[in-house]
Structures are given as structure tokens and as C-alpha cells.
Design a protein around this motif. Structure first.
Motif, PDB file in Angstrom:
ATOM      1  N   SER A 177      76.523  59.215  18.198  1.00  0.00           N
ATOM      2  CA  SER A 177      77.313  59.443  19.402  1.00  0.00           C
ATOM      3  C   SER A 177      77.163  60.902  19.816  1.00  0.00           C
ATOM      4  O   SER A 177      76.730  61.757  19.030  1.00  0.00           O
ATOM      5  CB  SER A 177      78.788  59.135  19.143  1.00  0.00           C
ATOM      6  N   ARG A 178      77.536  61.208  21.040  1.00  0.00           N
ATOM      7  CA  ARG A 178      77.479  62.603  21.485  1.00  0.00           C
ATOM      8  C   ARG A 178      78.394  63.476  20.628  1.00  0.00           C
ATOM      9  O   ARG A 178      78.040  64.602  20.286  1.00  0.00           O
ATOM     10  CB  ARG A 178      77.862  62.695  22.958  1.00  0.00           C
ATOM     11  N   ASP A 179      79.573  62.956  20.295  1.00  0.00           N
ATOM     12  CA  ASP A 179      80.495  63.723  19.454  1.00  0.00           C
ATOM     13  C   ASP A 179      79.887  64.013  18.087  1.00  0.00           C
ATOM     14  O   ASP A 179      80.067  65.107  17.534  1.00  0.00           O
ATOM     15  CB  ASP A 179      81.817  62.968  19.276  1.00  0.00           C
ATOM     16  N   ASP A 194      80.245  66.329  26.876  1.00  0.00           N
ATOM     17  CA  ASP A 194      79.156  65.370  26.700  1.00  0.00           C
ATOM     18  C   ASP A 194      77.990  65.689  27.630  1.00  0.00           C
ATOM     19  O   ASP A 194      76.834  65.443  27.290  1.00  0.00           O
ATOM     20  CB  ASP A 194      79.648  63.948  26.982  1.00  0.00           C
ATOM     21  N   ASP A 198      73.862  65.613  27.085  1.00  0.00           N
ATOM     22  CA  ASP A 198      72.971  64.832  27.952  1.00  0.00           C
ATOM     23  C   ASP A 198      71.918  65.717  28.611  1.00  0.00           C
ATOM     24  O   ASP A 198      70.755  65.328  28.739  1.00  0.00           O
ATOM     25  CB  ASP A 198      73.785  64.115  29.033  1.00  0.00           C
ATOM     26  N   THR A 219      67.979  55.851  24.103  1.00  0.00           N
ATOM     27  CA  THR A 219      69.382  55.787  24.510  1.00  0.00           C
ATOM     28  C   THR A 219      69.954  54.420  24.188  1.00  0.00           C
ATOM     29  O   THR A 219      69.341  53.403  24.505  1.00  0.00           O
ATOM     30  CB  THR A 219      69.528  56.047  26.020  1.00  0.00           C
ATOM     31  N   ARG A 220      71.101  54.397  23.545  1.00  0.00           N
ATOM     32  CA  ARG A 220      71.857  53.170  23.343  1.00  0.00           C
ATOM     33  C   ARG A 220      73.077  53.238  24.253  1.00  0.00           C
ATOM     34  O   ARG A 220      74.006  54.011  23.997  1.00  0.00           O
ATOM     35  CB  ARG A 220      72.270  53.017  21.880  1.00  0.00           C
ATOM     36  N   ILE A 223      76.856  54.067  23.551  1.00  0.00           N
ATOM     37  CA  ILE A 223      76.989  54.508  22.158  1.00  0.00           C
ATOM     38  C   ILE A 223      76.491  55.929  21.999  1.00  0.00           C
ATOM     39  O   ILE A 223      77.229  56.832  21.612  1.00  0.00           O
ATOM     40  CB  ILE A 223      76.220  53.572  21.200  1.00  0.00           C
ATOM     41  N   GLY A 224      75.211  56.153  22.275  1.00  0.00           N
ATOM     42  CA  GLY A 224      74.653  57.498  22.092  1.00  0.00           C
ATOM     43  C   GLY A 224      73.152  57.477  22.025  1.00  0.00           C
ATOM     44  O   GLY A 224      72.492  56.740  22.776  1.00  0.00           O
ATOM     45  N   TYR A 225      72.606  58.237  21.098  1.00  0.00           N
ATOM     46  CA  TYR A 225      71.161  58.420  21.003  1.00  0.00           C
ATOM     47  C   TYR A 225      70.678  58.237  19.576  1.00  0.00           C
ATOM     48  O   TYR A 225      71.400  58.464  18.613  1.00  0.00           O
ATOM     49  CB  TYR A 225      70.773  59.834  21.461  1.00  0.00           C
ATOM     50  N   ARG A 226      69.409  57.829  19.470  1.00  0.00           N
ATOM     51  CA  ARG A 226      68.738  57.839  18.175  1.00  0.00           C
ATOM     52  C   ARG A 226      67.275  58.183  18.404  1.00  0.00           C
ATOM     53  O   ARG A 226      66.771  58.168  19.523  1.00  0.00           O
ATOM     54  CB  ARG A 226      68.887  56.516  17.447  1.00  0.00           C
TER      55      ARG A 226
END
Length: 233
Positions: A177-179, A194, A198, A219-220, A223-226
Motif C-alpha cells: 500500500s502507499r502507507d 499518497d 504516486d 498497479t493493483r 490496493i497499491g503497487y508491487r
């Protein structure tokens, strides 16, 4: 040895406040009143970080940042007079490491300066135990040398960009997640939006896209990133 911070702003009151706050935090601080003086100070004093105002006479902070990025990876903390400038200063090719919007608390600026300096001098917990470079597909990250490459071609990244990519590469199957990304870059509870993450992600993708790498970060939605497949599949 104390770290040296260059404060570049055309407002002498702001420079005085920040120099005093940085000195209280144990940092050496030098001043520049415009963009041209800032570039000269970088050459003569080799600071560890520059706090850079966007709107300055003779040469604005945007152009100073472009010139600095063309010749190295000096960490940059932008001072912005408008919050809506964030996409302009972080989302294009400038490569700022963070930003603060005026009016600001000197303590906030010092906190962000210290966070950037910690990222320069240390590795995130997820990567600290990794032995040697991290490799995934065509992507290689050298944590000790702070170097990224794609199929052997070096990709210049800022401190923050490298930190984000290294966080994702340390656990390539995990969606962050961004957090969670912010926590690994700055520590829990650090106040950052956030939109900043981004913008850094867009900047990272743009740098790799220019050498033909389109699948570095996935990008999910919601949810966020992987880490992406990085040319491996």
C-alpha cells in the motif's frame, strides 16, 4: 562530521528560520538567495542536500533542479507556494525527493531533511539482510552503490525513487500500500500524501519506459503497487 544543507530561497527571513532550525538539529547550513547562487554554492561547498524554493529570481528552482539532476543525484527538498504544484515538481523528470508547502513549520522541514538523509545513509529493513545486488528479470539494484540498471544499462534514480523500487524488489510478490511504502521510506507516522508516492511511481515508470522497460511496477487498483515482471515473463 555534520551534514551540510544548502538553503536556497529569495526570502531572507525564510533562510534565517531554516538555517537556525537546521543548526539546532546539528546540521551545518549555508544560504543562497537565488538559483544562480544556489548552483555556485553546490559547486563550491558540495552540500549533502539542498532545500530549494521553486519561485526565485534569476533562475527558478525548476531550472536549478534540472541542472543538478543532469550532473548528479544531490537530494532535493522543494519548497512550494502551492500544493497543486506537486505533480509539476515531482511527477515530471525533475526528480525531487520530497516537498513542503508554504507556509510551513521549520520543524517539519528539518524532519523531512533528516528523513532524506537517513535514506541516503541506510537501507530499509526489508532489504538490509539482502546479500549483494537484488535482481528480478532484467532489473538489477545495487543497494550498496545505490545503482539501478536494466539489462545492464544504468538508470539514474533519485534517493526516493531508488528507495521505492528497492522496497518493492525486496519482496517482489508482495503488494505494498502507499502507507506501507511511506513507512519503509520515512518510518511509521511520517506525514506525507499518497499523491507524493504516486508522483514518484510515475517518474520511475517514465525513466524506465524511455529505455523500453514498460513492466517495472504493477498497479493493483485500490490496493497499491508491487514489482512488475521486469521483462521476465
Amino acid at each position: 562530521m555534520p551534514r551540510t544543507i544548502l538553503v536556497a530561497d529569495d526570502d531572507p527571513h525564510i533562510r534565517q528560520l531554516l538555517v537556525f532550525a537546521l543548526a539546532k538539529a546539528g546540521l551545518d547550513a549555508i544560504e543562497a538567495e537565488d538559483g544562480e547562487a544556489a548552483l555556485a554554492a553546490v559547486t563550491s561547498h558540495a552540500p549533502d542536500l539542498i532545500v530549494l524554493d521553486i519561485n526565485m529570481p534569476r533562475m527558478d528552482g525548476i531550472e536549478v533542479c534540472r541542472r543538478l539532476r543532469a550532473g548528479g543525484d544531490l537530494p532535493i527538498l522543494f519548497l512550494s507556494s502551492r500544493d497543486d504544484e506537486i505533480d509539476r515538481i515531482l511527477g515530471i523528470e525533475l526528480g525531487a525527493d520530497d516537498y513542503v508547502v508554504k507556509p510551513f513549520s521549520p520543524r517539519e522541514v528539518v524532519a523531512r531533511v533528516m528523513a532524506i538523509l537517513r535514506r541516503v545513509g541506510s537501507r530499509p529493513p526489508d532489504v538490509a539482510a539482502a546479500a549483494g545486488p537484488l535482481q528480478h528479470g532484467r532489473l538489477t539494484l545495487d543497494p550498496d552503490g545505490w545503482q539501478a540498471s536494466w539489462a545492464g544499462e544504468a538508470v539514474p534514480l533519485t534517493v526516493t525513487e531508488f528507495g521505492i523500487l528497492r522496497t518493492l524488489a525486496a519482496m517482489p510478490s508482495k503488494v505494498f500500500s502507499r502507507d506501507a511504502i511511506i513507512d519503509r521510506l520515512h518510518g511509521p507516522g511520517f506525514a506525507i500524501t499518497d499523491r507524493t508516492i504516486d508522483s514518484h511511481i510515475r517518474n520511475l515508470r517514465g525513466k524506465f519506459a524511455r529505455i523500453g522497460a514498460e513492466d517495472v511496477i504493477e498497479t493493483r487498483a485500490g490496493i497499491g503497487y508491487r514489482l512488475g515482471t521486469c521483462g521476465a515473463g
